[in-house]
Design a protein around this motif. Structure first.
Motif, short mmCIF file in Angstrom:
data_model
loop_
_atom_site.label_atom_id
_atom_site.label_comp_id
_atom_site.label_asym_id
_atom_site.label_seq_id
_atom_site.Cartn_x
_atom_site.Cartn_y
_atom_site.Cartn_z
N GLY A 1 45.17 116.97 76.64
CA GLY A 1 44.29 117.75 75.79
C GLY A 1 44.99 119.00 75.29
O GLY A 1 45.62 119.70 76.07
N ASN A 2 44.91 119.24 73.99
CA ASN A 2 45.50 120.45 73.42
C ASN A 2 45.00 120.69 72.00
O ASN A 2 44.36 119.84 71.40
CB ASN A 2 47.03 120.39 73.46
N ARG A 3 45.31 121.87 71.52
CA ARG A 3 45.17 122.24 70.11
C ARG A 3 46.57 122.63 69.67
O ARG A 3 47.24 123.41 70.35
CB ARG A 3 44.23 123.43 69.92
N ALA A 4 47.01 122.09 68.54
CA ALA A 4 48.37 122.35 68.10
C ALA A 4 48.45 122.34 66.58
O ALA A 4 47.69 121.65 65.90
CB ALA A 4 49.32 121.31 68.67
N LEU A 5 49.39 123.13 66.06
CA LEU A 5 49.72 123.10 64.64
C LEU A 5 50.90 122.14 64.48
O LEU A 5 51.88 122.23 65.21
CB LEU A 5 50.10 124.49 64.14
N VAL A 6 50.79 121.24 63.51
CA VAL A 6 51.84 120.25 63.27
C VAL A 6 52.37 120.45 61.86
O VAL A 6 51.60 120.51 60.90
CB VAL A 6 51.29 118.81 63.43
N LEU A 7 53.68 120.56 61.75
CA LEU A 7 54.35 120.69 60.46
C LEU A 7 55.38 119.57 60.35
O LEU A 7 56.26 119.45 61.21
CB LEU A 7 55.04 122.05 60.34
N GLN A 8 55.25 118.75 59.32
CA GLN A 8 56.20 117.66 59.07
C GLN A 8 56.84 117.90 57.71
O GLN A 8 56.14 117.95 56.69
CB GLN A 8 55.50 116.31 59.14
N ILE A 9 58.15 118.07 57.72
CA ILE A 9 58.90 118.42 56.52
C ILE A 9 59.77 117.25 56.09
O ILE A 9 60.54 116.73 56.91
CB ILE A 9 59.80 119.65 56.79
N PRO A 10 59.69 116.82 54.83
CA PRO A 10 60.53 115.72 54.38
C PRO A 10 62.02 116.02 54.57
O PRO A 10 62.47 117.14 54.33
CB PRO A 10 60.19 115.60 52.88
N ARG A 11 62.73 115.02 55.01
CA ARG A 11 64.18 115.15 55.26
C ARG A 11 64.93 115.64 54.03
O ARG A 11 65.89 116.39 54.13
CB ARG A 11 64.72 113.81 55.74
#
Length: 90
Positions: free
Chosen positions: A75-85
Motif C-alpha cells: 500500500g502506498n501513494r506515489a507520484l509516477v513520471l514516465q519519460i519517453p526515451r
C-alpha cells in the motif's frame, strides 16, 4: 515478461500521475520510457535483475528504459513520471 505500452498525458509528451495503491504486485515488465516513482506515503519494493530495493516515504526509485522490473507494494501513494526515451537520445 510483458512489454508495457505507456500512454502519455494529452497536454504534455510524458506520463505523470498520482498512484494510490492499496496493495498490489506488478509482474516483470519493461517499456521504452524512463520511469521515476516518488513515494509520498507507504513503501514499495522494486525488483530489477537479482536486486530488490525497498523505497519508503520521501524516497524515489528509477527504472531505465528497456530494463525488466517488477514492483510489490503493501500500500502506498506515489507520484509516477514516465519519460519517453527519445527525450535523452535526440
Amino acid at each position: 515478461m510483458k512489454h508495457e505500452i505507456v500512454s502519455n498525458n494529452e497536454d504534455v509528451d510524458v506520463r505523470f500521475y498520482l498512484s494510490e495503491d492499496p496493495g498490489s504486485y506488478v509482474p516483470p515488465h519493461w517499456h521504452e520510457n524512463l520511469e521515476f516513482v516518488y513515494v509520498l506515503s507507504g513503501s514499495l519494493t522494486q525488483s530489477i535483475a537479482d536486486r530488490k530495493i525497498v523505497v519508503e516515504q520521501d524516497q524515489f526509485c528509477f527504472a531505465d528504459s528497456r530494463v525488466v522490473h517488477s514492483v510489490f507494494t503493501g500500500g502506498n501513494r506515489a507520484l509516477v513520471l514516465q519519460i519517453p526515451r527519445r527525450f535523452i537520445t535526440s
